[in-house]
Design a protein around this motif. Sequence first.
Motif, short mmCIF file in Angstrom:
data_model
loop_
_atom_site.label_atom_id
_atom_site.label_comp_id
_atom_site.label_asym_id
_atom_site.label_seq_id
_atom_site.Cartn_x
_atom_site.Cartn_y
_atom_site.Cartn_z
N TYR A 40 0.70 -1.27 0.04
CA TYR A 40 0.10 -0.18 -0.18
C TYR A 40 0.81 1.30 -0.01
CZ TYR A 40 -3.54 -3.55 0.90
OH TYR A 40 -4.48 -4.63 0.91
N PHE A 48 -5.60 -0.85 -5.35
CA PHE A 48 -6.49 -1.52 -4.24
C PHE A 48 -7.95 -0.88 -4.54
CE2 PHE A 48 -8.44 -2.41 -0.12
CZ PHE A 48 -8.66 -3.71 -0.31
N ILE A 51 -9.35 -2.41 -7.44
CA ILE A 51 -9.92 -3.91 -7.01
C ILE A 51 -11.30 -3.75 -6.50
CG2 ILE A 51 -9.46 -5.86 -5.45
CD1 ILE A 51 -6.42 -5.49 -6.09
N TYR A 57 -14.57 -8.60 -7.46
CA TYR A 57 -14.11 -8.49 -6.03
C TYR A 57 -15.26 -8.34 -5.35
CZ TYR A 57 -11.33 -7.53 -2.09
OH TYR A 57 -10.53 -7.69 -0.77
N LEU A 59 -15.96 -8.86 -1.73
CA LEU A 59 -15.82 -8.68 -0.44
C LEU A 59 -16.30 -7.11 0.25
CD1 LEU A 59 -13.50 -10.69 -1.12
CD2 LEU A 59 -12.57 -9.93 1.25
N GLY A 168 -13.36 -5.43 6.79
CA GLY A 168 -12.93 -5.52 5.45
C GLY A 168 -12.37 -6.90 5.15
N GLY A 169 -12.12 -7.67 6.04
CA GLY A 169 -11.73 -9.17 5.80
C GLY A 169 -10.17 -9.25 6.05
N ASN A 170 -9.61 -8.06 6.55
CA ASN A 170 -8.42 -7.73 6.71
C ASN A 170 -7.41 -8.90 7.63
OD1 ASN A 170 -7.81 -5.57 5.27
ND2 ASN A 170 -8.61 -4.24 6.89
N ASN A 173 -5.75 -11.50 5.90
CA ASN A 173 -4.34 -11.31 5.40
C ASN A 173 -3.29 -11.90 6.37
OD1 ASN A 173 -5.46 -8.41 3.68
ND2 ASN A 173 -5.15 -10.18 2.50
N TYR A 213 -9.59 -12.84 -7.31
CA TYR A 213 -8.12 -12.59 -6.88
C TYR A 213 -7.32 -13.00 -8.38
CZ TYR A 213 -9.34 -12.12 -2.30
OH TYR A 213 -9.80 -11.94 -1.05
N PHE A 223 -1.39 -5.12 -8.93
CA PHE A 223 -1.36 -4.72 -7.53
C PHE A 223 0.15 -5.40 -6.82
CE2 PHE A 223 -3.62 -5.86 -3.09
CZ PHE A 223 -3.37 -4.28 -2.60
N GLU A 287 1.04 -13.04 -0.52
CA GLU A 287 -0.09 -12.83 0.23
C GLU A 287 -1.14 -13.84 0.37
OE1 GLU A 287 -3.34 -10.14 -1.44
OE2 GLU A 287 -3.27 -9.13 0.45
N SER A 289 -5.19 -14.63 1.57
CA SER A 289 -6.40 -14.20 1.73
C SER A 289 -7.17 -15.19 2.28
CB SER A 289 -7.09 -13.51 0.46
OG SER A 289 -6.24 -12.56 -0.03
C1 AVI Z 1 -7.04 -6.05 2.14
N1 AVI Z 1 -7.44 -7.18 1.81
C2 AVI Z 1 -8.79 -7.70 2.79
C3 AVI Z 1 -7.51 -7.80 0.70
C4 AVI Z 1 -7.98 -9.12 0.58
O1 AVI Z 1 -8.88 -9.71 -0.20
O2 AVI Z 1 -7.18 -10.15 0.99
C5 AVI Z 1 -6.17 -7.32 -0.17
C6 AVI Z 1 -6.33 -7.84 -1.68
N2 AVI Z 1 -5.38 -8.68 -2.32
C7 AVI Z 1 -5.71 -8.95 -3.60
N3 AVI Z 1 -6.83 -8.30 -3.72
C8 AVI Z 1 -7.27 -7.91 -2.69
#
Ligand code: AVI
Length: 327
Positions: A40, A48, A51, A57, A59, A168-170, A173, A213, A223, A287, A289
């Motif tokens: 970030y 983001f 996204i 996406y 979420l 946010g579903g953080n 991560n 994703y 990203f 990452e 998720s």
């Molecule tokens: C911030 N976080 C919840 C996002 C996720 O869905 O894991 C980050 C993200 N990575 C790829 N797309 C979004």
Amino acid sequence: MDTSTNTAFQTQKAFSETFLNDVLDGLGGSPKRLFSKYFYDQAGDRLFQQIMEMPEYYLTDCELDVFKNKTRDIAAGILCQDGPFDLIEMGAGDAMKSSFLLEYLVKNNVDHTYIPIDISGNILSVLTDKLKDALPQLKVVPLEGEYFEMLDRAVSLSGSRKVVLFLGGNIGNMEMEEAFHFCAALRKRLDKGDILLVGFDLKKNPHAVLKAYSDPAGITAAFNLNLLSRINRELDAGFDIAGFEHYQTYDPVSGACRSYLVSLCEQTVTICGKIINFEQSELIDMEISQKFSQQDIGRMAADSGFRILGEINDSKNWFTDSIWQAV
Ligand code: AVI
């Protein structure tokens, strides 16, 4: 140089040192890895944002559905005790979702102070101005900095009970073990009876998860690749961005959705004078998720010292905001 410029310079210097150490450690190990918290920067924030606007996406829309259309249920969940409270939001950003709750609380004359915590001072001042206009009666105490440092500050300032939001579903991560430690560390800072509301992305049709994703427009790929560009810009490195490709996996059994960058050839990259070798097809773990089952959430709450008061799902049952009480 005045004192504030000097302090900002020191903070930036300390950040760059930690960033460099994390990158060299992560790429020096096997398998290679980088931390997604470094996604970030300015360009990463913009990507983001894109996204969150992608149709794939889900979420953001799901959690927005909860906060917009089930505001009363959320309020009932967090208002399980009488009296004023502090509403502390970890990683508040623009408070897109929580502002529905704030508006509801203000309209219903519920006595509370909103304490948004964010690493970005800029986003906090935009948010504070926005709230001053939209909800002038609301008491707002913005705190700029790292989650736990600022939570400690919030707790030391707070005279009343606490309600903490982590949206946010953080939490996804973090690896499962790390997420448990995070919740346990949060619990330590709360008193018995305090509330934690956490947003969890639920396990669902694996095609829907994978599509979110690995979008066809390549925004998620950009990203991920942006972190290599950031390392080039900030850490005097020489990544050839075209030499890497994004690769996404989802294991519907464990719920781990992971993104990687794949080295397209054997190559050498210099980072701040240190040489890192990549074999052809070698991966960088970028990452996780994580997606959760109800059992995962129940276990995490119980193991970290909470009991679940309620779960509020979006209309598709793809996402849940789980309300926990410290026991
Ligand atoms: C911030 N976080 C919840 C996002 C996720 O869905 O894991 C980050 C993200 N990575 C790829 N797309 C979004």
